[in-house]
Scaffold this motif. Structure first.
Motif, short mmCIF file in Angstrom:
data_model
loop_
_atom_site.label_atom_id
_atom_site.label_comp_id
_atom_site.label_asym_id
_atom_site.label_seq_id
_atom_site.Cartn_x
_atom_site.Cartn_y
_atom_site.Cartn_z
N ALA A 71 69.53 33.59 5.46
CA ALA A 71 68.48 34.56 5.74
C ALA A 71 67.19 34.11 5.08
O ALA A 71 67.19 33.31 4.15
CB ALA A 71 68.89 35.94 5.24
N ALA A 85 58.82 39.78 7.97
CA ALA A 85 60.25 40.03 7.88
C ALA A 85 60.84 40.36 9.25
O ALA A 85 61.91 39.87 9.62
CB ALA A 85 60.52 41.17 6.90
N GLN A 88 61.02 37.06 11.28
CA GLN A 88 62.04 36.15 10.75
C GLN A 88 63.45 36.67 11.00
O GLN A 88 64.32 35.94 11.48
CB GLN A 88 61.81 35.94 9.25
N HIS A 89 63.69 37.92 10.69
CA HIS A 89 65.04 38.48 10.83
C HIS A 89 65.48 38.47 12.29
O HIS A 89 66.63 38.13 12.59
CB HIS A 89 65.10 39.89 10.27
N ARG A 90 64.60 38.85 13.21
CA ARG A 90 64.99 38.92 14.62
C ARG A 90 65.35 37.54 15.16
O ARG A 90 66.37 37.37 15.83
CB ARG A 90 63.87 39.54 15.45
N ARG A 92 66.28 34.90 13.51
CA ARG A 92 67.45 34.33 12.83
C ARG A 92 68.76 34.99 13.27
O ARG A 92 69.76 34.30 13.42
CB ARG A 92 67.26 34.41 11.31
N ALA A 108 70.24 40.41 5.85
CA ALA A 108 69.01 40.76 6.56
C ALA A 108 69.05 42.10 7.26
O ALA A 108 68.00 42.68 7.54
CB ALA A 108 68.67 39.66 7.58
N ARG A 180 64.29 44.87 5.38
CA ARG A 180 65.49 44.56 6.16
C ARG A 180 65.30 45.08 7.58
O ARG A 180 64.63 46.09 7.81
CB ARG A 180 66.73 45.22 5.56
N LEU A 181 65.92 44.40 8.52
CA LEU A 181 65.82 44.79 9.92
C LEU A 181 66.83 45.90 10.22
O LEU A 181 68.01 45.78 9.89
CB LEU A 181 66.09 43.58 10.81
#
Length: 210
Positions: A71, A85, A88-90, A92, A108, A180-181
């Motif tokens: 993450a 964030a 990046q989270h989506r 990844r 994440a 966090r997502l």
């Protein structure tokens, strides 16, 4: 159980499909706080782009991420940190290969029905290849629909090689010292991604990768 091999066609294809069908959090410290006033309309400063699984991802020198393994973690408690964030989270969770997706999700994603559904569906497929250059999106812009210190909603715009545009609705929550997502509860039938004809003028534009 036999897993189905799939080839990612866009960075959203896997995550949206899994969310439609369908724990812990890391204590990673956030990036160093910024002294700039909180302004959701200000772009993250000093953006650089780095490729990951075929997609160029934005990194802010000030706003994060400051720690990257499976993450990407460590964002400032600001609108700029929240936007980075969400992006990046989506990407990844959409393109994480088989060996790393479970650990990435534990770091994440916020716990809840959306995460549970995504994990259950992701376990049934196999993803081993990055996005192809033709199908990989370019993250172009974003716009907050709401921003608070605890929870923020934004739309992330991406463009593709055929000049098509997608708008992705994202929610990030400030938890355990980081963004966090939060995946939507499948029961709400929330529309995560849609095609749009153009990017509106009131967005925060990101610089193009060089």
């Amino acid at each position: 159980m036999r897993k189905t091999a799939i080839l990612p066609r866009t960075f959203l294809a896997l995550a949206v499909a899994l969310t439609a069908t369908a724990c812990g959090l890391s204590d990673t410290p956030p990036a160093a706080p910024t002294s700039a006033p909180l302004d959701p309309h200000r772009a993250p400063a000093d953006i650089r782009w780095e490729p990951w699984q075929g997609v160029n991802l934005p990194y802010g020198r000030t706003d994060g991420p400051s720690k990257v393994s499976e993450a990407a973690l460590g964002y400032t408690h600001t609108p700029q940190g929240a936007a980075l964030a969400a992006i990046q989270h989506r990407v990844r969770i959409s393109l994480a290969p088989d060996a790393t997706w479970a650990r990435l999700a534990s770091q994440a994603l916020m716990p809840g029905p959306g995460k549970d559904a995504w994990v259950m569906a992701r376990a049934q497929v196999s993803l081993t290849q990055p996005a192809s250059p033709v199908m990989a999106p370019r993250i172009t812009a974003y716009k907050f629909t709401t921003y608070t210190a605890d929870r923020s909603n934004l739309i992330v715009y991406s463009t593709y090689s055929d000049n098509s545009i997608t708008a992705n609705n994202e929610t990030v929550v400030w938890s355990s010292g980081d963004w966090r997502l939060l995946l939507p509860d499948p029961a709400t039938k929330t529309k995560v991604v849609e095609s749009v004809s153009e990017i509106p003028p009131d967005v925060v534009r990101l610089p193009s990768p060089t």
